[in-house]
Each structure stands twice: as C-alpha cells, then as structure tokens.
Design a protein around this motif. Structure first.
Motif, mmCIF file in Angstrom:
data_model
loop_
_atom_site.group_PDB
_atom_site.id
_atom_site.type_symbol
_atom_site.label_atom_id
_atom_site.label_comp_id
_atom_site.label_asym_id
_atom_site.label_seq_id
_atom_site.Cartn_x
_atom_site.Cartn_y
_atom_site.Cartn_z
ATOM 1 N N HIS A 260 0.821 -1.206 0.000
ATOM 2 C CA HIS A 260 0.000 0.000 0.000
ATOM 3 C C HIS A 260 0.861 1.265 0.000
ATOM 4 C CE1 HIS A 260 0.542 1.572 4.131
ATOM 5 N NE2 HIS A 260 0.850 0.321 4.420
ATOM 6 N N ASP A 261 2.044 1.194 0.647
ATOM 7 C CA ASP A 261 2.827 2.413 0.809
ATOM 8 C C ASP A 261 3.599 2.801 -0.447
ATOM 9 O OD1 ASP A 261 4.472 0.251 0.974
ATOM 10 O OD2 ASP A 261 5.575 0.922 2.744
ATOM 11 N N ILE A 262 3.582 1.940 -1.492
ATOM 12 C CA ILE A 262 4.226 2.357 -2.743
ATOM 13 C C ILE A 262 3.396 3.435 -3.434
ATOM 14 C CG2 ILE A 262 5.300 0.092 -3.044
ATOM 15 C CD1 ILE A 262 3.276 -0.498 -5.251
ATOM 16 N N HIS A 263 2.118 3.527 -3.059
ATOM 17 C CA HIS A 263 1.244 4.557 -3.613
ATOM 18 C C HIS A 263 1.139 5.682 -2.581
ATOM 19 C CE1 HIS A 263 -2.000 6.548 -5.671
ATOM 20 N NE2 HIS A 263 -2.834 6.348 -4.664
ATOM 21 N N HIS A 264 2.116 6.564 -2.628
ATOM 22 C CA HIS A 264 2.179 7.635 -1.647
ATOM 23 C C HIS A 264 2.204 8.961 -2.398
ATOM 24 C CE1 HIS A 264 4.135 9.314 2.285
ATOM 25 N NE2 HIS A 264 3.001 9.887 1.972
ATOM 26 N N VAL A 265 1.089 9.676 -2.292
ATOM 27 C CA VAL A 265 0.989 10.986 -2.940
ATOM 28 C C VAL A 265 1.367 12.045 -1.916
ATOM 29 C CG1 VAL A 265 -0.548 12.593 -4.123
ATOM 30 C CG2 VAL A 265 -0.830 10.123 -4.445
ATOM 31 N N HIS A 266 2.446 12.772 -2.192
ATOM 32 C CA HIS A 266 3.013 13.681 -1.188
ATOM 33 C C HIS A 266 2.415 15.085 -1.224
ATOM 34 C CE1 HIS A 266 6.218 10.939 0.130
ATOM 35 N NE2 HIS A 266 6.244 10.536 -1.135
ATOM 36 N N GLU A 267 1.480 15.330 -2.142
ATOM 37 C CA GLU A 267 0.916 16.673 -2.215
ATOM 38 C C GLU A 267 0.208 17.050 -0.918
ATOM 39 O OE1 GLU A 267 1.005 14.686 -4.698
ATOM 40 O OE2 GLU A 267 1.252 15.732 -6.617
ATOM 41 N N ARG A 268 0.350 18.287 -0.522
ATOM 42 C CA ARG A 268 -0.273 18.768 0.705
ATOM 43 C C ARG A 268 -1.796 18.667 0.594
ATOM 44 N NH1 ARG A 268 0.784 24.753 3.426
ATOM 45 N NH2 ARG A 268 -0.435 24.391 5.331
ATOM 46 N N GLY A 269 -2.415 18.147 1.655
ATOM 47 C CA GLY A 269 -3.866 18.021 1.671
ATOM 48 C C GLY A 269 -4.379 16.698 1.158
ATOM 49 N N TYR A 270 -3.469 15.840 0.655
ATOM 50 C CA TYR A 270 -3.899 14.530 0.167
ATOM 51 C C TYR A 270 -4.005 13.601 1.377
ATOM 52 C CZ TYR A 270 -4.408 10.598 -3.047
ATOM 53 O OH TYR A 270 -4.893 9.526 -3.754
ATOM 54 N N VAL A 271 -5.236 13.376 1.834
ATOM 55 C CA VAL A 271 -5.442 12.718 3.137
ATOM 56 C C VAL A 271 -5.349 11.192 3.063
ATOM 57 C CG1 VAL A 271 -6.842 14.599 4.036
ATOM 58 C CG2 VAL A 271 -7.957 12.732 2.789
ATOM 59 N N GLU A 272 -5.371 10.620 1.873
ATOM 60 C CA GLU A 272 -5.355 9.157 1.742
ATOM 61 C C GLU A 272 -3.905 8.689 1.817
ATOM 62 O OE1 GLU A 272 -5.527 5.664 1.589
ATOM 63 O OE2 GLU A 272 -5.097 5.956 -0.545
ATOM 64 N N ALA A 273 -3.326 8.718 3.019
ATOM 65 C CA ALA A 273 -1.892 8.522 3.222
ATOM 66 C C ALA A 273 -1.593 7.164 3.861
ATOM 67 C CB ALA A 273 -1.355 9.638 4.114
#
Length: 584
Positions: A260-273
């Motif tokens: 799951h952690d390979i899909h990590h969107v670092h943009e600010r406000g992206y809550v699906e972390a």
C-alpha cells in the motif's frame, strides 16, 4: 500447530471438505456405524428440527488443511443441555493433544450457550461389565481423560443396561457439570436429558419399555456422580499443553496490503496517506482477535470481471509511463465527445476519472491491483472456514465504477470480492462509508444476485454528488437490489443506527450467503471529509448490529482520515463485530 473451527454449512466449500474427512474418520474409527448414520451428518447440520438436536461440529485442522480430529456436540436448546455424540482424533493423531483441545473447545461452547452440563456415553471400566482386558484398558484411559475435566459417570442408575440381554460393555452415562460443582444435578433434569438422548439418538432401537425403565431408575436427588478413580488435575486436562492451537472460528483473518505504501501521494492536503494503515494496525494487533494471512496473487481476470478492459489497460499503461514521484491529475473531461480520446495519456485521464483530485502515479495501478489481491485472499479465508476476514487496504475502492475511477479509488476491491463470492450464492454488500458507494452500485446495478446497500451523506452536500439518491433502486433484473439511505449533514450515532436497522432488515429479507462490509471510518467526529459525530462506542455498536446477522463476513477498508482516532475507531468496530458474530 493446529487450528480448531466450527463447521457451519455442509454446502460451503471448506466445510463440505471437512465433513467428507469427518465421515472418513468415522468410517475408520467406528466401523460398526451404519452407512445411514454416516450419510446423515450434512443433514444434521442443516435440519435440527428433524433430529431434535442442534448439531455443532468442531474440526481440528493442521497447516496442510488435513483433519486431525473432530467433536460433534448435540445441543438440546429446549432442555438446556449438550450431548457429546462423537469426539475422535484421526488415525496416527492420538496423543498429539488433539482430543484435549477439542474437548476444551466443546466445553467453552457449552458454557457460552449457558448449558447446565454435557452428557455423553463412555464404555465402562468395570471388569464385570467389560471382560475383555484390552478394551477395558482403553475404556480406563478414556474415563481418566474425561475425569481430568471434572466429568464422571452417573452412579446408581440402570443406564448401563444393554439393549439385548447378554451384550457386553454397555456404556455409562457420563456428566460434565462444566465447573459448576456448586450446582448439583437435579433428578428431574437428568431424567429429561436421559429420555431425550435415548429417544432422539436411539429412536427405533430401544426395546419396548426400555426408556421408561432407565428414566425411572434415577432415584437420587441430587443425582450422584461416581467418586474420582483417577488422578484429577484441578478440573483441567493438560493433554494439549505445549501445542499451539488457533481457534479459527473465534478469529478474524487479517489480510494487509503489503504494497500500500508504494502509492504515496506527497501533495499537501492529500489525506489518503500510508499512515492510515499503520494507525489501524497499531490498535488491532494487540487484541489477539486477528490472524494474519499472507496475500496471494490473482489473475487480472478478477478485475476485468467488474471493470471495463479499457479502464484497466489505461491505468496500467498510464502508471507505467510516469516517473516515480510524478503524479497526473485529470483536468480535461469529455462531456461532449468521449469517442475520440486524445493521443497523450496524461490528457486522457479525464476520460476515465470522475473528479480532479485522484491522481495517477507510477504505482497507482500496482497498489490498486494488490488491494484487489487482498480482498480476494480474504474471500479464500471465508471459503476455508473463517467466519470473518478483514482486507486492510489502500487505496480504497468503492468509488471505482465499471468504466471510471475517482475518489482516491482505482479498482473496486469489494466488488471484485462480491463477484467472486457470488458463485456460492447471493451476496449483500453494505457500504457504511460516509460517502456513497457509487462504484459498487454501478457495477451491480443490473444484477439480482448481489444486493448493494449504502448509508451515506446526502448527495446534495456530499461527494460524489451525482449518485446516492434513494430512488436509485437498480435496473432490469437488478430492480429492487440497490438501496440508498441518504442521510442529513448533521447526524449522531444513535440516529444513524435507526437507519442502519433498516439496512439490516433489507439484508435479512434478501437472505444472502455472505456479507461484505465496505468499512468507512470517516463518519467519525472531526474527520476532515465528513460531518457526522460518531464516537468509538458508536462504531462498536454498529459493528455488533452487523455481527448479529451471523453471516460469513468480509470487511474491506474504505475511507477514514482522522489519524488521531482512526485506529481506536477501527478497534471498537471489530470488537463489536466479534461480539455479535462470535457471541463474545
């Protein structure tokens, strides 16, 4: 190591396999049993009215799924007692702790049912009744075994009278008070139990007047149990000490997306972390309620069963073309002409997406496909005997429709699992995320074998805005198989449960074989994507309501983004689910 589980349904794949193996052991260990007695076991499980006992079958399995032993408990709910019909280890498994573990599990179940005790028959250790020295030795060993648990033969009755004069080794009637030594066995209760056992188990075999003679021979009140003859061990058998035992029917299979952690969107406000998964696991793992199961890989055909090939191929190609750390957000949407997509894949994103905040990145396809693998692995756990399984995944999936993705979702894991389980019978998918499960609705909208029910914030004010209205009830064969319960912006847990009760009634009416729960934890108080005020206790009560449906249940993780309360809310939901499903 072996696991013990309750076998529930003779037509369920994993249970049917076990029943066949039980019949093999019966045939091998009890050669005098008739073919008729062997064949009736599946019907005993499914038709308690016919046999006047509720049949409870426990199986002990090894890591190779081979049966090591079983116990068959007959429950008489009208008289509040249990009758242990059979308990046996497979050939070459005696002395391995299987019998002790199985009998301990039977006692645990009897106590949970509130039974006054367990009765069973055991061949005698008296040379006057059993002159064969070798058989007598075996009988002594069995009675010694049960005496360690506090079970002893009932004394001073004619129960040992053989059906035919001259027959040897007539059985004792043994009673286990379940550690209730302070509550003596009353004569009337023992008489009712003896009559029920003889009339229900031996119907047509007892000679005329035999049952009355035996029942009337109970004269002592309270009934006397034979004094111990063998070394007791404080009422508990030690036969299975040192043997690792997993009570599978009391555990939830846990399948975690290890990628799951390979899909990590670092943009600010992206809550699906990724921290969402860590927060949930931190609270669940200490409970001792879950059994981790490794993820298995499944073919792409399982995704194509619920998603259009064009969507699948696009996500695969677009993800592969992007560099690690690079994201593409849809920004051009083909309202007028969807037939001629642009050549550039990044520009084409809007042809397959329903919003502007679900990006494609290098690992989106891989992580989403692994989430589907997790859900399908969890379905295997249900097929093989777990009563509940939890696919703890990200990215989520319930907004992914047959032809489009969105809402942080790429592939609909719950839908893939529902399609898979539909081969066994009807499936109900209950979505309790704060947001409408538009993807699951879309995929099954024309089907009558999958009921989709969603409780969510009203689409007037809640994403995805364009679906989730109560008039959406399905089409074609699926008319009436989709139910939306659209709820107000401000809502507490108590008001929610009134609506959840409506959903439960609809599921009961549909009578599915399995239940899939799309678990959103975003109804929680202060969740950044919701407006409701659920507390941990609300999640626990909701879980209990769903567990009390007593269906094989697969939970697939969807939303929930307030990290401070996320794990605690998940913990309480599963505590409630287990209480309802397992009777905890």
């Amino acid at each position: 190591m072996f696991r013990i589980r309750r076998v529930q349904d003779a037509t369920w794949p994993g249970d049917a396999r076990i029943i066949n193996q039980v019949q093999d052991i019966l045939r091998e260990q009890f050669p005098l049993l008739s073919a008729e007695d062997l064949a009736k076991l599946p019907e005993q499980l499914s038709n308690p009215l016919k046999f006047r006992f509720r049949t409870i079958l426990f199986a002990a399995e090894g890591s190779d799924n081979r049966l090591k032993g079983f116990a068959l408990l007959m429950h008489a709910p009208d008289l509040h007692f249990g009758y242990l019909d059979f308990i046996s280890a497979a050939k070459l498994q005696t002395g391995a702790g299987v019998g002790g573990a199985l009998y301990a599990r039977v006692r645990e179940e009897a106590k949970a049912l509130g039974l006054t005790g367990i009765y069973f028959e055991c061949l005698p250790d008296d040379p006057a009744l059993c002159p064969d020295a070798s058989i007598l030795k075996q009988n002594k060993g069995r009675l010694r075994f049960y005496e360690r648990f506090g079970a002893k033969p009932i004394a001073g009755t004619a129960y040992e009278t053989p059906f035919k004069p001259g027959d040897s080794c007539p059985p004792y009637l043994v009673f286990d008070p379940l550690d209730r030594g302070d509550k003596p066995l009353r004569r009337k209760d023992a008489q009712k139990a003896a009559r029920a056992i003889l009339e229900r188990k031996y119907a047509g075999r007892c000679p005329p007047g035999y049952v009355d003679m035996v029942v009337e021979s109970f004269q002592d009140d309270p009934v006397l149990l034979r004094e111990p003859r063998y070394e007791a061990q404080n009422g508990r058998s030690q036969d299975h000490v040192g043997v690792r035992i997993l009570h599978q029917d009391k555990r939830i299979a846990l399948v975690v997306n290890d990628r799951h952690d390979i899909h990590h969107v670092h943009e600010r406000g992206y809550v699906e972390a990724p921290v969402r998964i860590k927060s949930i696991l931190k609270e669940l793992e200490p409970l001792g309620l879950f059994q981790r199961v490794d993820v298995r890989h499944f073919g792409e055909e399982h995704i194509l069963a619920v998603h259009d090939r064009k969507l699948v191929e696009y996500l695969k190609r677009a993800s592969a073309l992007l560099k690690p750390g690079e994201s593409v957000y849809p920004y051009v949407f083909p309202i007028r002409n969807a037939a001629k997509p642009p050549r550039e894949l990044p520009v084409r994103a809007g042809y397959f997406c329903i919003d502007t905040f679900t990006p494609i990145n290098h690992n989106a396809y891989l992580a989403a496909r692994r989430a589907v693998d997790c859900a399908l692995t969890a379905t295997l756990c249900l097929r093989e005997g777990y009563r509940a399984a939890y696919a703890l995944v990200r990215p989520p999936g319930h907004h992914a429709e047959r032809r489009v993705f969105g809402g942080f979702c790429y592939f609909n894991s719950a839908a893939a699992a529902a399609h898979n389980l539909s081969s066994l019978g009807k499936v109900a998918v209950l979505d309790i995320d704060y947001h409408h499960g538009n993807g699951t609705q879309d995929i099954f909208y024309h089907r009558d074998d999958v009921l989709t029910v969603s409780l969510h914030g009203h689409p007037r004010h809640t994403y995805p805005y364009f679906s989730g209205y109560e008039e959406e009830k399905g089409e074609g064969p699926g008319i009436g198989c989709n139910m939306n319960i659209a709820l107000p912006e401000g809502l507490n847990g108590e008001s929610y449960r009134e609506e959840l009760a409506r959903a439960v009634r609809r599921i009961k009416k549909f009578a599915p074989r399995t239940l899939i729960i799309a678990l959103g934890l975003d109804p929680a108080k202060d969740d950044p994507t919701g407006s409701w005020t659920f507390t941990a206790k609300d999640f626990e009560r909701n879980g209990r309501m769903l567990g009390e449906l007593r269906l094989p249940t697969l939970v697939v993780q969807e939303g929930g983004y307030r990290i401070r309360s996320l794990g605690n809310n998940a913990k309480h939901f599963f505590l409630g689910l287990a209480a309802g499903l397992f009777g905890r």
